[in-house]
Design a protein around this motif. Structure first.
Motif, mmCIF file in Angstrom:
data_model
loop_
_atom_site.group_PDB
_atom_site.id
_atom_site.type_symbol
_atom_site.label_atom_id
_atom_site.label_comp_id
_atom_site.label_asym_id
_atom_site.label_seq_id
_atom_site.Cartn_x
_atom_site.Cartn_y
_atom_site.Cartn_z
ATOM 1 N N GLN A 152 2.480 -0.949 0.265
ATOM 2 C CA GLN A 152 2.350 -1.310 0.121
ATOM 3 C C GLN A 152 1.387 -1.196 -1.180
ATOM 4 O O GLN A 152 0.803 0.502 -1.343
ATOM 5 C CB GLN A 152 0.204 -2.366 0.096
ATOM 6 C CG GLN A 152 0.525 -2.597 0.960
ATOM 7 C CD GLN A 152 1.579 -4.226 0.913
ATOM 8 O OE1 GLN A 152 -0.107 -4.701 0.145
ATOM 9 N NE2 GLN A 152 2.237 -5.241 1.402
ATOM 10 N N GLN B 159 -4.360 -3.187 3.397
ATOM 11 C CA GLN B 159 -4.259 -4.380 3.245
ATOM 12 C C GLN B 159 -4.185 -5.676 2.095
ATOM 13 O O GLN B 159 -6.094 -4.790 1.337
ATOM 14 C CB GLN B 159 -5.268 -5.120 4.518
ATOM 15 C CG GLN B 159 -4.436 -5.376 5.930
ATOM 16 C CD GLN B 159 -5.513 -5.470 6.753
ATOM 17 O OE1 GLN B 159 -6.566 -7.087 6.340
ATOM 18 N NE2 GLN B 159 -4.520 -6.049 8.212
ATOM 19 N N SER C 108 3.692 -5.796 -3.798
ATOM 20 C CA SER C 108 4.901 -4.912 -3.196
ATOM 21 C C SER C 108 5.560 -5.513 -4.638
ATOM 22 O O SER C 108 5.316 -6.893 -5.865
ATOM 23 C CB SER C 108 5.506 -6.581 -2.275
ATOM 24 O OG SER C 108 4.947 -5.873 -1.857
#
Length: 165
Positions: A14, A131, A135
Motif C-alpha cells: 500500500q 490499511q 495503490s
C-alpha cells in the motif's frame, strides 16, 4: 526531460499517504528523500491534497522551489496548476528545468505512470502493514518497462531505484 517519482510503501504494497506519515518513523535519509530530490531538481509536482497538507508546513523550503500542482481546477497561491502530467513537464521544461520531481500523491503518481512519463522510480518499502493506503495504477494491461538499478537498506527500510528501459 528526466522525471523522477519518489514514493513510500508499506510492506503490504500500500502506498503510504501523507496523512499516514505517522505510521512509522522513517530514518532521516528516507524521511526527507522527496524534498531532498525536489531541492536538487529545483521543483516539485504534487497533487492537490498533498500540496494542501504540506504547503504551510514547508513554506520556507517551498519558496526556493517551483511548485506545480496537478489538478483540473486552478489552485490559488504561488504555484503553477498543471491540468495533466504532460502540462507539468512542458511547463517545467519551459522554465529551464532538466529534471522533474514528482512527490505525491497516489493520483499524481498514477497519472505520470499512465502517461509513460516517469523515467526513474525511487520506492521505499517500510516494515509496517497499513490499511487505507492507496495503490498505483496504470492503464489496464499496461506493462511498465523498468529495470532495477539499485537496492539499499536504510535502517529498516528497503530503498529501491528503478530506471526506465
Amino acid at each position: 526531460m528526466n522525471v523522477q517519482l519518489v514514493a513510500n510503501f508499506a510492506a503490504n504494497g500500500q502506498l503510504i499517504l501523507a496523512a499516514q506519515g505517522n505510521a512509522y518513523t522513517a530514518p532521516d535519509e528516507i524521511a526527507g528523500m522527496g524534498l531532498a530530490k525536489a531541492s536538487a531538481c529545483g521543483n516539485v509536482v504534487w497533487g492537490l491534497t498533498t500540496y494542501q497538507m504540506f504547503a504551510g508546513f514547508y513554506k520556507d523550503l517551498l519558496k526556493d522551489l517551483e511548485v506545480v500542482v496537478l489538478n483540473p481546477e486552478d489552485v490559488e497561491g504561488d504555484v503553477y496548476t498543471a491540468k495533466s502530467p504532460e502540462d507539468a513537464v512542458r511547463y517545467l521544461e519551459s522554465k529551464g528545468y532538466e529534471t522533474v520531481c514528482v512527490d505525491g500523491g497516489a493520483m499524481t503518481y498514477s497519472s505520470f505512470l499512465q502517461a509513460g512519463l516517469a523515467d526513474e522510480l525511487f520506492f521505499n518499502f517500510f516494515p509496517v502493514v497499513i490499511q487505507g493506503g492507496a495503490s498505483l495504477e496504470t492503464a489496464p494491461g499496461k506493462v511498465l518497462g523498468y529495470k532495477l538499478a539499485e537496492v539499499k537498506a536504510v535502517g529498516d527500510v528497503a530503498s529501491l531505484h528503478f530506471v526506465k528501459e
